[in-house]
Design a protein around this motif. Structure first.
Motif, PDB file in Angstrom:
ATOM      1  N   ALA A 232      50.672 -12.672  87.707  1.00 30.39           N
ATOM      2  CA  ALA A 232      50.204 -14.169  87.792  1.00 30.39           C
ATOM      3  C   ALA A 232      51.423 -14.737  87.584  1.00 30.39           C
ATOM      4  CB  ALA A 232      50.012 -14.184  85.873  1.00 30.39           C
ATOM      5  N   TYR A 233      51.111 -15.347  88.867  1.00 29.49           N
ATOM      6  CA  TYR A 233      52.470 -16.359  89.655  1.00 29.49           C
ATOM      7  C   TYR A 233      51.945 -17.973  88.995  1.00 29.49           C
ATOM      8  CZ  TYR A 233      54.758 -20.033  92.267  1.00 29.49           C
ATOM      9  OH  TYR A 233      55.371 -21.018  92.630  1.00 29.49           O
ATOM     10  N   ILE A 234      52.818 -18.445  88.065  1.00 28.40           N
ATOM     11  CA  ILE A 234      52.665 -19.873  88.031  1.00 28.40           C
ATOM     12  C   ILE A 234      54.159 -20.860  88.626  1.00 28.40           C
ATOM     13  CG2 ILE A 234      52.405 -21.420  85.510  1.00 28.40           C
ATOM     14  CD1 ILE A 234      52.367 -18.656  84.554  1.00 28.40           C
ATOM     15  N   GLY A 235      53.858 -21.648  88.899  1.00 26.55           N
ATOM     16  CA  GLY A 235      54.426 -22.510  89.221  1.00 26.55           C
ATOM     17  C   GLY A 235      54.028 -23.258  90.089  1.00 26.55           C
ATOM     18  N   GLU A 236      55.004 -24.341  90.934  1.00 31.95           N
ATOM     19  CA  GLU A 236      54.609 -26.186  90.818  1.00 31.95           C
ATOM     20  C   GLU A 236      53.596 -26.200  92.204  1.00 31.95           C
ATOM     21  OE1 GLU A 236      57.615 -29.135  90.383  1.00 31.95           O
ATOM     22  OE2 GLU A 236      57.654 -29.178  88.660  1.00 31.95           O
ATOM     23  N   THR A 237      53.871 -25.132  93.162  1.00 27.32           N
ATOM     24  CA  THR A 237      53.232 -25.085  94.975  1.00 27.32           C
ATOM     25  C   THR A 237      52.211 -23.482  94.670  1.00 27.32           C
ATOM     26  OG1 THR A 237      55.515 -24.765  95.352  1.00 27.32           O
ATOM     27  CG2 THR A 237      54.988 -26.227  95.431  1.00 27.32           C
ATOM     28  N   ARG A 238      51.976 -23.555  95.727  1.00 24.91           N
ATOM     29  CA  ARG A 238      50.900 -22.531  96.051  1.00 24.91           C
ATOM     30  C   ARG A 238      52.190 -21.438  96.847  1.00 24.91           C
ATOM     31  NH1 ARG A 238      45.978 -19.870  96.035  1.00 24.91           N
ATOM     32  NH2 ARG A 238      45.094 -22.054  94.570  1.00 24.91           N
ATOM     33  N   LEU A 239      51.623 -20.252  96.209  1.00 20.17           N
ATOM     34  CA  LEU A 239      52.587 -19.038  97.719  1.00 20.17           C
ATOM     35  C   LEU A 239      52.025 -19.172  98.749  1.00 20.17           C
ATOM     36  CD1 LEU A 239      53.789 -16.984  95.110  1.00 20.17           C
ATOM     37  CD2 LEU A 239      55.009 -17.916  95.772  1.00 20.17           C
ATOM     38  N   PRO A 240      52.597 -19.388 100.358  1.00 16.95           N
ATOM     39  CA  PRO A 240      51.675 -18.842 101.204  1.00 16.95           C
ATOM     40  C   PRO A 240      50.888 -17.574 101.455  1.00 16.95           C
ATOM     41  CG  PRO A 240      54.000 -19.748 101.215  1.00 16.95           C
ATOM     42  CD  PRO A 240      54.599 -19.463 100.389  1.00 16.95           C
ATOM     43  N   ASP A 241      50.161 -17.837 101.832  1.00 21.31           N
ATOM     44  CA  ASP A 241      49.254 -16.649 101.731  1.00 21.31           C
ATOM     45  C   ASP A 241      50.404 -15.277 102.637  1.00 21.31           C
ATOM     46  OD1 ASP A 241      47.124 -17.620 100.973  1.00 21.31           O
ATOM     47  OD2 ASP A 241      46.407 -18.027 103.690  1.00 21.31           O
ATOM     48  N   ASP A 242      50.611 -15.422 103.553  1.00 20.84           N
ATOM     49  CA  ASP A 242      51.835 -13.947 104.005  1.00 20.84           C
ATOM     50  C   ASP A 242      53.092 -13.866 102.950  1.00 20.84           C
ATOM     51  OD1 ASP A 242      51.078 -14.916 106.760  1.00 20.84           O
ATOM     52  OD2 ASP A 242      52.434 -15.590 107.157  1.00 20.84           O
ATOM     53  N   THR A 243      53.316 -15.185 102.349  1.00 21.78           N
ATOM     54  CA  THR A 243      53.852 -14.253 100.748  1.00 21.78           C
ATOM     55  C   THR A 243      53.170 -13.491 100.033  1.00 21.78           C
ATOM     56  OG1 THR A 243      55.732 -16.378 100.979  1.00 21.78           O
ATOM     57  CG2 THR A 243      55.859 -15.248  99.226  1.00 21.78           C
ATOM     58  N   VAL A 244      52.419 -14.326  99.769  1.00 20.97           N
ATOM     59  CA  VAL A 244      51.291 -13.464  98.737  1.00 20.97           C
ATOM     60  C   VAL A 244      51.110 -11.954  99.472  1.00 20.97           C
ATOM     61  CG1 VAL A 244      48.765 -13.409  97.592  1.00 20.97           C
ATOM     62  CG2 VAL A 244      49.759 -15.400  98.003  1.00 20.97           C
ATOM     63  N   SER A 245      51.117 -11.269 100.621  1.00 17.05           N
ATOM     64  CA  SER A 245      50.585 -10.607 101.055  1.00 17.05           C
ATOM     65  C   SER A 245      51.972  -9.681 101.056  1.00 17.05           C
ATOM     66  CB  SER A 245      49.938 -10.707 102.798  1.00 17.05           C
ATOM     67  OG  SER A 245      48.742 -11.249 102.854  1.00 17.05           O
ATOM     68  N   ALA A 246      52.531 -10.494 101.181  1.00 17.43           N
ATOM     69  CA  ALA A 246      54.127  -9.709 101.267  1.00 17.43           C
ATOM     70  C   ALA A 246      54.763  -8.999  99.250  1.00 17.43           C
ATOM     71  CB  ALA A 246      55.674 -10.681 102.011  1.00 17.43           C
ATOM     72  N   LEU A 247      54.231  -9.666  99.047  1.00 12.21           N
ATOM     73  CA  LEU A 247      54.637  -9.396  97.514  1.00 12.21           C
ATOM     74  C   LEU A 247      53.361  -8.708  97.295  1.00 12.21           C
ATOM     75  CD1 LEU A 247      54.294 -12.621  95.180  1.00 12.21           C
ATOM     76  CD2 LEU A 247      55.466 -10.260  94.642  1.00 12.21           C
ATOM     77  N   GLU A 248      51.803  -8.301  97.089  1.00 14.22           N
ATOM     78  CA  GLU A 248      51.108  -6.994  97.252  1.00 14.22           C
ATOM     79  C   GLU A 248      51.943  -5.957  97.987  1.00 14.22           C
ATOM     80  OE1 GLU A 248      46.918  -9.976  97.067  1.00 14.22           O
ATOM     81  OE2 GLU A 248      47.207  -8.910  98.537  1.00 14.22           O
ATOM     82  N   ASN A 249      51.590  -5.991  98.867  1.00 13.37           N
ATOM     83  CA  ASN A 249      52.485  -5.104  99.579  1.00 13.37           C
ATOM     84  C   ASN A 249      53.828  -4.468  98.716  1.00 13.37           C
ATOM     85  OD1 ASN A 249      50.473  -5.160 101.650  1.00 13.37           O
ATOM     86  ND2 ASN A 249      52.103  -6.423 103.194  1.00 13.37           N
TER      87      ASN A 249
END
Length: 220
Positions: free
Chosen positions: A42-59
């Motif tokens: 679960a990411y909780i923040g004021e702004t959405r993470l970019p799709d590229d960052t989400v993919s990097a996190l998942e990897n």
């Protein structure tokens, strides 16, 4: 039979199509056709993470973790809960934040996410008291502190030394880009505790990964 098929074949075909559609809808509703994530964050923040960052996190977490459910692949799912700025008094944004809080409570109550990636862990703990103590237990009723329950991304060598590449995103018509590591560096990672017998899927395996990450903290 030939005579029966001649008169009723379209009824049979239409019935078969409707049956397949019904199975598809019911299966999607109950998650029959979806692969079960090995890890949910679960990411909780004021702004959405970019799709590229989400993919990097998942990897990154797929690389560090394993195939916990033995389905042949390691699947990591990022659940984003964007709270927006608390200074925004717009009525629609206030309603959005309230809906998001409900969605986050649903994630917590359903024990979906094991890891919590946060901009402000002290606010998360104050509102939900979900972050676990160092030993994995739940905090005392009066303990709303995030101290000793989280660590900063950049303080963990196992995470901060991963090659995560760059991101490119468009915000309000303007294209922004940067390093995924830099974007994640000031975020905090924690794990949730469980107040009853219900737990996140593969909680034991996720707990082992947490211990590995803790062992990779700088200075340990």
């Amino acid at each position: 039979m030939k005579n029966w098929w001649y008169y009723y074949k379209w009824y049979v075909i239409c019935g078969g199509v409707l049956f397949c559609i019904s199975i598809h809808l019911i299966g999607n509703a109950f998650g029959w056709f979806k692969k079960t994530p090995d890890i949910q964050i679960a990411y909780i923040g004021e702004t959405r993470l970019p799709d590229d960052t989400v993919s990097a996190l998942e990897n990154a977490f797929a690389y560090l973790a394993g195939d916990y459910n033995h389905d042949g692949e390691t699947l990591v799912q990022i659940n984003q809960f964007i709270k927006g700025s608390p200074n925004d008094k717009d009525a629609d944004m206030i309603s959005y934040r309230q809906a998001l809080t409900i969605a986050l409570m649903g994630d917590i109550n359903d024990c979906e996410s094991y890891f919590f990636l946060m901009e402000k862990p002290e606010e998360v703990q104050k509102e939900f008291q979900v972050l676990a103590m160092p030993d994995g237990s739940c905090p005392d009723d009066t303990d709303f502190s995030s101290e000793d329950k989280v660590f900063q991304w950049k303080s963990c060598g196992l995470l901060s030394e991963l090659e995560l590449g760059n991101y490119t995103t468009t915000v309000l018509g303007q294209t922004e880009s940067g390093s995924n590591q830099e974007l994640l560096s000031d975020l905090y990672l924690g794990r949730r505790c469980f107040y009853n017998k219900k737990q996140t899927k593969y909680a034991d395996k996720c707990g082992q990964l947490w211990n590995i990450l803790q062992g990779g903290l700088n200075g340990l």
